[in-house]
Design a protein around this motif. Structure first.
Motif, short mmCIF file in Angstrom:
data_model
loop_
_atom_site.label_atom_id
_atom_site.label_comp_id
_atom_site.label_asym_id
_atom_site.label_seq_id
_atom_site.Cartn_x
_atom_site.Cartn_y
_atom_site.Cartn_z
N VAL A 72 85.17 23.10 -16.74
CA VAL A 72 85.71 24.46 -17.71
C VAL A 72 87.14 23.80 -18.14
O VAL A 72 87.35 23.06 -17.18
N VAL A 73 86.96 24.11 -18.55
CA VAL A 73 88.40 23.95 -19.69
C VAL A 73 89.87 23.98 -19.63
O VAL A 73 89.73 25.59 -19.58
N LEU A 74 90.10 23.66 -19.10
CA LEU A 74 92.12 24.27 -18.36
C LEU A 74 93.04 23.64 -19.56
O LEU A 74 93.13 22.61 -19.28
N ASP A 75 94.29 24.25 -19.78
CA ASP A 75 95.33 24.11 -20.54
C ASP A 75 96.20 23.70 -19.41
O ASP A 75 96.94 24.28 -18.55
N GLY A 76 95.86 22.11 -19.49
CA GLY A 76 97.38 21.32 -18.85
C GLY A 76 98.81 21.72 -19.01
O GLY A 76 99.85 21.33 -18.19
N LYS B 216 96.49 2.01 -25.98
CA LYS B 216 96.09 2.49 -27.51
C LYS B 216 96.12 3.08 -28.84
O LYS B 216 97.16 4.12 -28.01
N GLU B 217 96.39 2.96 -29.92
CA GLU B 217 96.88 4.04 -30.80
C GLU B 217 96.53 5.06 -30.68
O GLU B 217 95.63 5.83 -30.31
N LYS B 218 97.44 6.06 -31.52
CA LYS B 218 98.05 7.23 -31.42
C LYS B 218 96.16 8.14 -31.73
O LYS B 218 95.71 9.16 -31.33
N MET B 219 95.85 7.40 -32.91
CA MET B 219 95.05 8.43 -33.59
C MET B 219 93.28 8.36 -32.85
O MET B 219 92.54 9.02 -32.62
N PHE B 220 93.14 7.07 -31.95
CA PHE B 220 92.35 6.65 -30.60
C PHE B 220 92.70 8.02 -30.05
O PHE B 220 91.19 8.78 -29.34
N HIS B 221 93.59 7.92 -29.05
CA HIS B 221 93.76 8.77 -28.26
C HIS B 221 93.71 10.67 -29.37
O HIS B 221 92.68 11.15 -27.81
N GLU B 222 93.60 10.67 -30.23
CA GLU B 222 93.99 12.76 -31.15
C GLU B 222 91.88 11.95 -31.12
O GLU B 222 91.27 13.58 -30.51
N ASP C 150 93.43 19.81 -20.33
CA ASP C 150 93.40 19.43 -21.75
C ASP C 150 94.65 18.97 -22.07
O ASP C 150 95.20 20.44 -22.13
N VAL C 151 95.53 18.30 -22.64
CA VAL C 151 96.86 18.02 -23.42
C VAL C 151 97.73 17.78 -24.34
O VAL C 151 95.79 16.85 -24.50
N PRO C 152 97.76 18.18 -25.20
CA PRO C 152 98.22 17.64 -26.90
C PRO C 152 98.60 16.12 -26.50
O PRO C 152 99.05 15.26 -25.20
N VAL C 153 98.56 14.88 -27.50
CA VAL C 153 98.30 13.49 -26.91
C VAL C 153 99.64 13.32 -27.01
O VAL C 153 100.87 12.82 -26.06
N GLU C 154 100.78 13.89 -27.47
CA GLU C 154 102.45 13.95 -27.72
C GLU C 154 102.68 14.43 -26.03
O GLU C 154 103.83 13.27 -25.39
N LEU C 155 102.19 15.53 -25.06
CA LEU C 155 102.41 15.66 -24.52
C LEU C 155 102.13 14.64 -22.52
O LEU C 155 103.15 14.36 -22.14
N GLY C 156 101.06 14.39 -23.31
CA GLY C 156 100.76 13.46 -22.41
C GLY C 156 101.22 12.05 -22.55
O GLY C 156 101.91 11.43 -21.75
N GLU C 157 101.79 11.51 -23.34
CA GLU C 157 102.74 10.28 -23.83
C GLU C 157 103.78 10.77 -22.78
O GLU C 157 104.21 9.16 -22.47
N GLU C 158 104.00 12.00 -23.73
CA GLU C 158 105.38 11.94 -22.43
C GLU C 158 105.85 12.02 -20.76
O GLU C 158 106.56 11.16 -20.71
N PRO D 104 92.13 13.68 -21.30
CA PRO D 104 92.90 12.64 -21.84
C PRO D 104 94.07 11.99 -20.90
O PRO D 104 94.51 12.83 -19.68
N GLU D 105 94.87 11.00 -21.60
CA GLU D 105 95.79 10.32 -20.75
C GLU D 105 97.36 11.59 -20.10
O GLU D 105 97.42 12.38 -21.11
N GLY D 106 97.61 11.69 -19.18
CA GLY D 106 98.88 11.93 -18.87
C GLY D 106 98.19 13.39 -18.32
O GLY D 106 99.25 14.22 -18.35
#
Length: 211
Positions: A184-188, A160-166, A137-145, A11-13
């Motif tokens: 391979v999933v990595l905690d961003g 786009k709106e937050k729900m889209f990014h969720e 992978d990062v939470p949407v809020e952290l990516g936005e920040e 996701p973004e960020g």
């Protein structure tokens, strides 16, 4: 070593660009030739499409079907012009996004048919699948920040709106569950150094298997 096709998704960020650059530098230090590309874009035609789908305000009312086809068109040009020739030369290709982005954004995010997106992109890429996909992978809020700290103007997708990014984030995690042998999933949220270390360790293991 034969050519390897490595993609970075998230996701973004999430920090994709940083990790691509670090892996590229690590490979070059080891004398391993690599090519970096991004989507959409990476070719003259692709960059024109990138401007249309992400940055041109006159394209703000672009229809979903049009958007999906344009992403696939940019991808088709990139695969034929850059990616396949590099792989044939035995180089490593590092791509910032690929087909999984369309599945996550146009499919899960915009709720378009995943089957149709898969079919379109299979045809566009002539079935080219990455050897490995690193999902940051990062939470949407952290990516936005993180994006706010950059101070850069948002493109059409980023705006786009937050729900889209969720839905996009959830979609990525679903895709990773479907293809555990490739993803391979990595905690961003981990440090840049820790993520880079894990990617390099996995890449070395992959290269050994594929050699």
């Amino acid at each position: 070593m034969r050519g390897l096709f490595i993609t970075f998704e998230g996701p973004e960020g999430a920090g994709k660009s940083t990790q691509i650059n670090r892996l590229a530098q690590n490979l070059k230090e080891r004398g391993i030739p690599c090519v970096q590309v991004r989507e959409p874009g990476g070719t003259y035609i692709g960059d024109l499409i990138r401007s249309m789908v992400l940055h041109n305000p006159e394209c703000s009312d672009m229809k979903q079907r049009t958007e999906t086809l344009l992403y696939a068109a940019s991808r088709a040009q990139l695969v034929e012009e850059v990616i396949r020739p590099a792989l044939a030369r035995g180089e490593v290709v590092l791509s910032d996004r690929y087909v999984d982005s369309s599945l996550a954004y146009q499919g899960h995010g915009a709720r378009w048919s995943l089957d149709e997106i898969r079919w379109i992109n299979h045809w566009a890429t002539n079935g080219l699948v990455p050897d490995r996909t690193y999902l940051l992978d990062v939470p949407v809020e952290l990516g936005e920040e993180r994006m706010q700290k950059r101070g850069l103007k948002k493109d059409r997708m980023e705006s786009k709106e937050k729900m889209f990014h969720e839905r996009v984030r959830s979609g990525y995690l679903s895709l990773a569950q479907e293809k555990p042998e490739r993803y391979v999933v990595l905690d961003g949220r981990m440090s840049v150094e820790k993520i880079s270390e894990r990617i390099m360790q996995d890449f070395c293991s992959l290269a050994q298997i594929k050699s």
